[in-house]
Scaffold this active site. Structure first.
Site, PDB file in Angstrom:
ATOM      1  CB  SER A 185       9.566  -8.111 -24.601  1.00  0.00           C
ATOM      2  OG  SER A 185       8.497  -7.200 -24.686  1.00  0.00           O
ATOM      3  CG  HIS A 213      11.773 -10.006 -27.245  1.00  0.00           C
ATOM      4  ND1 HIS A 213      12.824  -9.237 -26.826  1.00  0.00           N
ATOM      5  CD2 HIS A 213      10.790  -9.134 -27.583  1.00  0.00           C
ATOM      6  CE1 HIS A 213      12.502  -7.959 -26.883  1.00  0.00           C
ATOM      7  NE2 HIS A 213      11.266  -7.872 -27.345  1.00  0.00           N
ATOM      8  CE  LYS A 243      12.542  -6.445 -30.421  1.00  0.00           C
ATOM      9  NZ  LYS A 243      11.133  -6.688 -30.648  1.00  0.00           N
TER      10      LYS A 243
HETATM   11  C1  LIG Z   1      10.186  -5.772 -31.302  1.00  0.00           C
HETATM   12  C2  LIG Z   1       9.033  -6.554 -31.755  1.00  0.00           C
HETATM   13  C3  LIG Z   1       8.504  -6.353 -33.035  1.00  0.00           C
HETATM   14  C4  LIG Z   1       9.006  -5.271 -33.940  1.00  0.00           C
HETATM   15  O1  LIG Z   1      10.199  -5.644 -34.553  1.00  0.00           O
HETATM   16  P1  LIG Z   1      11.067  -4.547 -35.320  1.00  0.00           P
HETATM   17  O2  LIG Z   1      11.928  -5.360 -36.192  1.00  0.00           O
HETATM   18  O3  LIG Z   1      11.804  -3.769 -34.301  1.00  0.00           O
HETATM   19  O4  LIG Z   1      10.115  -3.706 -36.101  1.00  0.00           O
HETATM   20  C5  LIG Z   1       7.461  -7.156 -33.431  1.00  0.00           C
HETATM   21  N1  LIG Z   1       6.937  -8.098 -32.619  1.00  0.00           N
HETATM   22  C6  LIG Z   1       7.419  -8.314 -31.378  1.00  0.00           C
HETATM   23  C7  LIG Z   1       6.823  -9.377 -30.534  1.00  0.00           C
HETATM   24  C8  LIG Z   1       8.476  -7.544 -30.906  1.00  0.00           C
HETATM   25  O5  LIG Z   1       8.948  -7.749 -29.685  1.00  0.00           O
END
Ligand SMILES: *Cc1c(COP(=O)(O)O)cnc(C)c1O
Length: 395
Positions: A185, A213, A243
């Site tokens: 990200s 992502h 997301k």
């Molecule tokens: C954002 C993210 C998470 C966490 O996800 P949430 O649903 O917000 O708890 C886990 N792993 C990666 C790679 C992320 O980018």
């Protein structure tokens, strides 16, 4: 407050305030969308992971309300007691179907999912090879498992191969896992899954791809693994429902056997109350919309390309992103923060990301365009970037 706690917190908080490092959290006054309102100011939002604009989509909201009326606001128990409602089973079937895997298991968040899934399978007799830029929840999940964690250089396939060979041939470990983000990200680069799968098969590594992502973005929404056509060669496909899907939750998609095991061993599944039924229903609707409207994902990519080309033509360094994530690399930490502050004054909400989140000297303003941004908004963004870039001598 106890003396012990006070003595622990006061100097640390004071130090953060003195160094200007205490993070002040702004509250958004309304939904998270292409525009947001903070302290009465309307801003073009380039800082959310709401890639497809689903977090305030009226169709998802309807389904959420409908399910809330039918099932209630809370699930009332953990999944393994009687907190599994038919809507949770439906969601898991929908995810498996969408990811082309035998089965799936849903968690309350992506973070929870990594906490539960890694430690359900890996133990202190094992080793986990982990890309150095993996997400915090992966790092914590690995730690929790008690396995030996071996960090490898970011996307360095020679280093991965060497490490996999050493770890498996040492005879020290019962099993070895390789774990990576699907899309990173900070830079927007994509895991080199075809090469990773080859190395993993050579050394019999368990493969774990956290595609938080990538889901809803890559492979027509089905993610990075689907993008490369490797669904049957990756053991764990992790995704988040918070997301691109726009709601909340996380999941593992994989073989029936893996999911059967996680349903009896993943601790957040066993000991933390299920997703709310309204969230589960909204997520199902998001998958349906994604499948029926591929043009929404196309719009996300078009917006990403438009923003990237615009910034590049203005003379900004936008790194080597392969996804809509668009970093604008400024370099110096103070200048980066100043840049982001000036953008904010000009009506653009784009966060600065500096050391230690990214290496020293690679401070950046990260832009997350979504399908919901209009070309007028993106033109306004480019006009402000040009103005601020010239003012601060970045371009
Ligand atoms: C954002 C993210 C998470 C966490 O996800 P949430 O649903 O917000 O708890 C886990 N792993 C990666 C790679 C992320 O980018």
């Amino acid at each position: 407050m106890s003396k012990a706690l006070n003595e622990c917190l006061t100097p640390q908080l004071d130090a953060l305030h003195e160094q200007g490092l205490y993070n002040i959290i702004d509250a958004v006054e309304g939904p998270n969308g292409a525009k947001i309102k903070i302290k009465g100011q309307t801003l073009i939002n380039l800082s959310s992971n709401n890639y497809l604009g689903f977090s305030n989509d009226s169709r998802l909201k309807e389904k959420c309300i409908e399910a809330t009326k039918k099932y209630g606001v809370g699930a009332g128990a953990v999944r393994t007691i009687n907190g599994t409602m038919t809507i949770h089973d439906e969601l898991e079937k929908r995810i498996a179907d969408f990811k082309h895997t035998e089965a799936a298991i849903a968690f309350q968040s992506g973070f929870n999912c990594n906490m539960g899934a890694i430690s359900a399978v890996m133990t202190k007799k094992d080793a986990i090879i982990s890309d150095e830029l993996n997400h915090a929840s992966i790092i914590d999940g690995c730690r929790l498992s008690g396995a030996k964690v071996i960090r490898v250089r970011h996307q360095d396939m020679d280093h991965l191969r060497e490490t996999a060979k050493e770890a498996t041939e040492s005879g020290q470990y019962e099993k070895v896992m390789y774990i990576t983000d699907g899309v990173f990200s900070m830079d927007g680069d994509v895991a080199k899954l075809p090469e990773i799968v080859k190395i993993a098969e050579e050394f019999d590594l368990i493969t774990y791809v956290d595609d938080a992502h990538g889901s809803g973005v890559m492979g027509n929404g089905a993610g990075t693994v689907k993008h490369f056509g490797l669904a049957d060669r990756i053991d764990f496909q992790i995704g988040t429902l918070s997301k691109a899907i726009g709601v909340v939750g996380g999941y593992v998609a994989g073989s029936q056997k893996l999911i059967d095991w996680l349903k009896v061993r993943a601790r957040p599944f066993l000991f933390s109350t299920s997703l709310t039924p309204g969230s589960a229903a909204a997520c199902i609707e998001a998958f349906n919309i994604m499948e029926q409207n591929p043009e929404t994902i196309e719009q996300l990519w078009n917006n990403g390309t438009y923003l990237k080309n615009g910034l590049k033509n203005l003379g900004f360094n936008i790194g080597h992103s392969e996804t809509p994530i668009t970093p604008c690399i400024i370099g110096d930490e103070n200048l980066t923060q100043k840049f982001s502050r000036r953008l904010l004054e000009e009506g653009i909400y784009a966060k600065s990301i500096v050391f230690p989140t990214v290496p020293k000297g690679t401070g950046r303003v990260r832009n997350m365009p979504t399908a919901a941004h209009t070309s007028e908004m993106l033109d306004e963004v480019l006009a402000v970037y040009e103005r601020v870039g010239k003012e601060l001598g970045v371009i």
